[in-house]
Design a protein around this motif. Structure first.
Motif, short mmCIF file in Angstrom:
data_model
loop_
_atom_site.label_atom_id
_atom_site.label_comp_id
_atom_site.label_asym_id
_atom_site.label_seq_id
_atom_site.Cartn_x
_atom_site.Cartn_y
_atom_site.Cartn_z
N CYS A 1 0.82 -1.22 0.00
CA CYS A 1 0.00 0.00 0.00
C CYS A 1 0.85 1.27 0.00
CB CYS A 1 -0.97 0.01 1.18
SG CYS A 1 -0.23 0.03 2.81
N GLY A 2 2.15 1.16 0.23
CA GLY A 2 3.04 2.31 0.15
C GLY A 2 3.13 3.15 1.41
N LYS A 3 2.42 2.79 2.46
CA LYS A 3 2.49 3.56 3.70
C LYS A 3 3.77 3.22 4.43
CE LYS A 3 -2.47 3.73 4.20
NZ LYS A 3 -3.64 3.34 4.97
N GLY A 4 4.29 4.19 5.18
CA GLY A 4 5.50 3.96 5.93
C GLY A 4 5.80 5.12 6.84
N GLY A 5 6.82 4.96 7.68
CA GLY A 5 7.22 6.03 8.58
C GLY A 5 7.81 5.51 9.86
N ASP A 6 7.62 6.29 10.93
CA ASP A 6 8.15 5.93 12.23
C ASP A 6 7.01 5.53 13.16
OD1 ASP A 6 6.97 8.37 12.58
OD2 ASP A 6 8.67 9.31 13.57
N SER A 7 7.27 5.49 14.45
CA SER A 7 6.25 5.05 15.39
C SER A 7 5.07 6.03 15.46
CB SER A 7 6.85 4.84 16.78
OG SER A 7 7.48 6.02 17.23
N PHE A 8 5.35 7.33 15.36
CA PHE A 8 4.25 8.30 15.39
C PHE A 8 3.36 8.16 14.15
CE2 PHE A 8 6.78 11.06 18.40
CZ PHE A 8 5.92 10.88 19.46
N SER A 9 3.95 7.92 12.99
CA SER A 9 3.13 7.77 11.78
C SER A 9 2.28 6.50 11.84
CB SER A 9 4.00 7.80 10.53
OG SER A 9 4.91 6.73 10.55
N LEU A 10 2.78 5.45 12.50
CA LEU A 10 1.99 4.24 12.67
C LEU A 10 0.79 4.52 13.59
CD1 LEU A 10 1.75 1.20 12.07
CD2 LEU A 10 3.10 0.80 14.12
N ILE A 11 1.01 5.27 14.65
CA ILE A 11 -0.09 5.64 15.55
C ILE A 11 -1.09 6.52 14.81
CG2 ILE A 11 -0.69 6.92 17.65
CD1 ILE A 11 2.09 6.09 18.75
N MET A 12 -0.60 7.46 13.99
CA MET A 12 -1.50 8.33 13.24
C MET A 12 -2.37 7.53 12.29
SD MET A 12 0.69 11.82 12.49
CE MET A 12 1.95 11.06 11.52
N GLU A 13 -1.79 6.53 11.61
CA GLU A 13 -2.56 5.70 10.68
C GLU A 13 -3.60 4.85 11.41
OE1 GLU A 13 -2.67 5.49 7.36
OE2 GLU A 13 -1.17 7.05 7.11
N LYS A 14 -3.20 4.25 12.52
CA LYS A 14 -4.11 3.36 13.25
C LYS A 14 -5.23 4.13 13.96
CE LYS A 14 -3.68 -0.68 13.80
NZ LYS A 14 -4.35 -1.75 13.08
N GLU A 15 -4.92 5.30 14.51
CA GLU A 15 -5.90 6.06 15.27
C GLU A 15 -6.65 7.08 14.41
OE1 GLU A 15 -6.72 5.43 18.46
OE2 GLU A 15 -5.28 3.77 18.33
#
Length: 138
Positions: free
Chosen positions: A65-79
């Motif tokens: 899907c092309g998404k990526g980043g650090d721990s904050f970006s993972l939280i932003m995507e999930k929440e």
């Protein structure tokens, strides 16, 4: 001219949550013994692992899907929130953290790691034998 880093918006000096803590919170499968790996993406249905992670760099990326980043970006995507909301969520859950900035001590070849001196011409290095090419002999 040298510029200094200005952190006016960082008054409380929050630290970035570790990627491992975020993975454990969202039940994302990963091997804690390895620094890198692949697993199924938590954002879409996946038949094969396409979600790669690197805990040394604290980064992740889904190659489907092309998404990526650090721990904050993972939280932003999930929440489904922005960076400020992700920081607030991380503080409320009390994820384990490590230094968000990192240091320059591990950079190879940087001016921070004391490079060894190398003579400018390869023929002038000590311990290379006594051979002198014909064009240099006088």
């Amino acid at each position: 001219m040298r510029f200094a880093r200005v952190d006016n918006d960082r008054q409380d000096h929050d630290e970035k949550p570790t990627l491992e803590a975020v993975f454990e919170h969202y039940d994302i499968e990963f091997n804690a013994q390895r620094a890198t790996g692949m697993t199924r993406c938590p954002f879409h249905e996946d038949d094969t692992p396409s979600f790669s992670w690197n805990t040394d760099r604290q980064l992740w990326k889904c190659h489907s899907c092309g998404k990526g980043g650090d721990s904050f970006s993972l939280i932003m995507e999930k929440e489904g929130t922005d960076f400020v909301g992700a920081r607030a969520f991380a503080a409320s859950v009390a994820f384990s953290t490590r230094d968000a900035g990192g240091s320059d001590s591990g950079l190879s070849g940087s001016s921070y790691t004391r490079r060894r001196k190398v003579s400018p011409r390869p023929g002038n290095r000590p311990g290379r034998g006594n051979y002198v090419p014909a064009w240099r002999r006088s």
